[in-house]
Design an enzyme around this catalytic site. Structure first.
Site, short mmCIF file in Angstrom:
data_model
loop_
_atom_site.label_atom_id
_atom_site.label_comp_id
_atom_site.label_asym_id
_atom_site.label_seq_id
_atom_site.Cartn_x
_atom_site.Cartn_y
_atom_site.Cartn_z
N GLY A 106 7.91 9.14 -11.17
CA GLY A 106 7.12 10.24 -10.61
C GLY A 106 7.57 11.59 -11.14
N HIS A 143 12.91 10.43 -1.37
CA HIS A 143 13.54 9.32 -2.10
C HIS A 143 14.97 9.68 -2.51
CE1 HIS A 143 10.15 6.45 -3.02
NE2 HIS A 143 9.51 7.45 -2.45
N SER A 167 9.17 1.11 -1.16
CA SER A 167 10.34 1.70 -1.84
C SER A 167 11.60 1.51 -1.02
CB SER A 167 10.12 3.19 -2.11
OG SER A 167 9.12 3.38 -3.08
N ALA A 207 13.02 6.59 -12.05
CA ALA A 207 11.98 7.29 -11.30
C ALA A 207 10.88 7.71 -12.26
CB ALA A 207 12.57 8.50 -10.59
N GLY A 246 0.82 -1.21 0.00
CA GLY A 246 0.00 0.00 0.00
C GLY A 246 0.85 1.26 0.00
#
Length: 171
Positions: free
Chosen positions: A34, A48, A15, A32, A9
């Protein structure tokens, strides 16, 4: 060689766990997916970045994963984070109907490019909630669910992370 899929979730620790699977690799390229389109996403991306080792290569690519993977040296382990944002990006750019026509071809293309690599793929487990009420949300659930099943079917290992605790689902 092989694919390890890490699912769970939102904010489950998936990650962080996926990154730990790559720590012993000499060369890692982190893909990546995003994009920093608002302040909250910029903050998530920064977390991150700070957590990753400085020597890891980073490729920021929200869509063309096969092309991005094709540019990575063969001796590099690949960490793809995340399929969830890739599916979301595809829906936002192409729309539900066009994306549903493209997603299978795109998924098969980039999965094929990972066959001979050591790879860790991160995705969200979408199948634990109810069916969404809005058509676009249902399209997202259906698409991500299908993509996750496709990856899991080809993966050598599948991990489910719950509250920061990884559970091996497939070996």
């Amino acid at each position: 060689m092989g694919i390890r899929l890490v699912t769970g979730g939102v904010r489950s620790g998936k990650s962080r766990f996926a990154e730990s699977l790559c720590m012993d690799a000499g060369n890692v390229t982190y893909i990546a997916t995003g994009t920093a389109e608002d302040e909250e996403m910029r903050a998530r991306i920064e977390i991150h970045r700070q957590r990753r080792p400085a020597h890891w290569n980073v490729v920021e690519e929200p869509f063309d994963l096969a092309q991005a993977i094709g540019q990575i040296p063969p001796e590099h382990q690949v960490l793809l984070d995340s399929v969830t944002t890739w599916v979301s990006y595809g829906l936002s750019v192409f729309g539900e109907k066009e994306w549903s026509r493209r997603v299978e071809r795109e998924t098969e293309s980039w999965l094929k490019s990972l066959e001979q690599r050591e790879t860790v793929i991160v995705t969200d487990e979408i199948g634990l909630g109810g069916v969404a009420m809005h058509p676009v949300s249902r399209a997202f659930q259906d698409t991500l669910g299908w993509v996750n099943q496709k990856i899991a079917g080809q993966a050598n290992e599948v991990w489910l992370v719950i509250a920061g605790i990884p559970w091996r689902v497939k070996k």
